[in-house]
Enzyme design. Structure first.
Site, PDB file in Angstrom:
ATOM      1  N   LYS A  20       9.268 -16.483 -16.104  1.00 35.54           N
ATOM      2  CA  LYS A  20       9.776 -17.022 -17.401  1.00 35.54           C
ATOM      3  C   LYS A  20      10.525 -15.617 -18.244  1.00 35.54           C
ATOM      4  O   LYS A  20       9.951 -14.467 -18.150  1.00 35.54           O
ATOM      5  CB  LYS A  20       8.948 -17.681 -18.334  1.00 35.54           C
ATOM      6  N   GLY A  21      11.621 -16.042 -18.796  1.00 33.61           N
ATOM      7  CA  GLY A  21      11.913 -14.919 -19.888  1.00 33.61           C
ATOM      8  C   GLY A  21      10.882 -14.128 -20.840  1.00 33.61           C
ATOM      9  O   GLY A  21      10.316 -14.767 -21.359  1.00 33.61           O
ATOM     10  N   GLY A  22      11.072 -12.924 -20.855  1.00 31.77           N
ATOM     11  CA  GLY A  22       9.953 -12.208 -21.538  1.00 31.77           C
ATOM     12  C   GLY A  22       8.592 -12.037 -21.072  1.00 31.77           C
ATOM     13  O   GLY A  22       7.694 -11.415 -21.934  1.00 31.77           O
ATOM     14  N   VAL A  23       8.262 -11.948 -19.846  1.00 33.07           N
ATOM     15  CA  VAL A  23       6.940 -12.084 -19.432  1.00 33.07           C
ATOM     16  C   VAL A  23       6.817 -10.827 -18.825  1.00 33.07           C
ATOM     17  O   VAL A  23       5.513 -10.273 -18.569  1.00 33.07           O
ATOM     18  CB  VAL A  23       6.632 -13.112 -18.262  1.00 33.07           C
ATOM     19  N   GLY A  24       7.738  -9.836 -18.632  1.00 32.48           N
ATOM     20  CA  GLY A  24       7.595  -8.409 -18.046  1.00 32.48           C
ATOM     21  C   GLY A  24       8.146  -8.405 -16.607  1.00 32.48           C
ATOM     22  O   GLY A  24       7.715  -7.400 -16.035  1.00 32.48           O
ATOM     23  N   LYS A  25       9.131  -9.324 -16.243  1.00 30.39           N
ATOM     24  CA  LYS A  25       9.620  -8.765 -14.920  1.00 30.39           C
ATOM     25  C   LYS A  25      10.187  -7.520 -14.653  1.00 30.39           C
ATOM     26  O   LYS A  25       9.958  -7.211 -13.634  1.00 30.39           O
ATOM     27  CB  LYS A  25      10.700 -10.039 -14.641  1.00 30.39           C
ATOM     28  N   ASP A  49      19.538  -9.658 -13.865  1.00 26.46           N
ATOM     29  CA  ASP A  49      19.417 -10.309 -15.054  1.00 26.46           C
ATOM     30  C   ASP A  49      20.448  -9.716 -16.070  1.00 26.46           C
ATOM     31  O   ASP A  49      20.817  -8.529 -16.207  1.00 26.46           O
ATOM     32  CB  ASP A  49      18.017  -9.887 -15.566  1.00 26.46           C
TER      33      ASP A  49
END
Length: 324
Positions: A20-25, A49
């Protein structure tokens, strides 16, 4: 062996860092690429991204072409730019595309040219697919780590090999009308640039589709957090990857404040990722650049209950996997 090194040891040559966006990928992708490259494996890390955060994570401005990361000769990085890829594609293949459609339809050539120019700017994900497809046949790197866009964008991208194969088949049917007429009139046929284009597209897309579905060559690392909304989406994401034939080889709990992933959502995620090695990122925020990525990777610890039995991990060991 550190947890990051153990995770990399279990992963194949292509790694999709998803979540998910914002999880630290992006931080995770940068950390794995730095640690892997510093262990001696030639590595490319690239981002699909649009947020363009990978450059910050490796401490350099990134373009569409791979550049060596300063201080790490075996690591290269790039930011996929759909507009650049589209322009390159058109520069190489526009006239061929116009010729194929012109041969296979009753449209005037000018109308065909307008159609090609008007449609292509709207298919950014297809341009990303073609870049990945080209990399699937590139042997310059022993490992490729992809920092992906958030869930919806990436799942659409992963569905494109099948859709693009159908498009190539449609174009081939148009070209076949030309082949039939030439054979009828000339009693022989010699392949031209249109046939070369179709063969190239077919080879690249087929190769990428086979790579993504091969668990010994490609796996996903799913980054998540112990938050109900994130956990629920992570479960759906893991399920969707499985439906597309993509193995989840690792799960990274990007914990905040020492949370250890005890919730119901994490239990369900474990059920959806039975072969994954689980690790947890401890500590707070790290700085930008290679030093920060390395520090984040060094903070990883093994979440033992999420790790697969040792015998299962051998399917992705360096001695058995093929390099993309």
């Amino acid at each position: 062996m550190t947890a990051a090194a153990a995770l990399l040891e279990r992963l194949p040559s292509w790694v999709l860092v998803v979540g998910k966006g914002g999880v630290g990928k992006t931080t995770c992708a940068a950390a794995l690429s730095v640690i892997g490259a510093e262990s001696g494996m030639t590595t490319l890390v690239l981002s699909t991204d649009p947020a363009r955060a990978l450059g910050d994570a490796v401490g350099m401005a990134l373009g569409a072409d791979p550049q060596t990361v300063p201080g790490i000769p075996s690591l290269a990085a790039c930011q996929l730019d759909a507009a650049v890829e589209r322009d390159r594609f058109l520069a190489k293949w526009r006239n061929v595309l116009v010729t194929i459609v012109d041969r296979g339809t009753y449209l005037e050539r000018d109308d065909v040219a307008s159609l090609v120019d008007g449609v292509l700017p709207g298919i950014d994900e297809a341009m990303a697919l073609l870049r990945l497809a080209a990399l699937a046949t590139d042997d310059r790197w022993q490992r490729i780590i992809v920092d992906t866009a958030p869930t919806g964008h990436t799942l659409r991208l992963l569905e494109l090999p099948r859709s693009f194969s159908l498009l190539v088949a449609l174009l081939d049917a148009m070209q076949d009308k030309h082949r039939f007429m030439v054979r009828t009139l000339m009693r022989r046929y010699r392949a031209d640039d249109a046939d070369a284009f179709l063969a190239t597209m077919r080879t690249q897309v087929t190769s990428l589709g086979a790579l993504l579905a091969d668990g010994a060559r490609c796996a996903a690392v799913l980054v998540t957090r112990e938050e109900p909304v994130v956990a629920a989406e992570s479960v759906r994401y893991a399920r969707a990857l499985g439906e597309r034939g993509i193995r989840v080889g690792g799960v990274v709990m990007n914990a905040v404040g020492g949370v250890r992933g005890q919730g119901e959502g994490m239990a369900e995620l474990r059920d959806e990722t039975p072969d994954a090695m689980w690790v947890r990122a401890e500590g707070g925020v790290v700085g930008l650049g290679v030093a920060g990525a390395r520090e984040w990777g060094e903070r990883l610890v093994v979440e033992a209950r999420g790790a697969p039995p040792k015998s299962e991990a051998t399917i992705a060991s360096p001695s058995t996997r093929n390099h993309a």
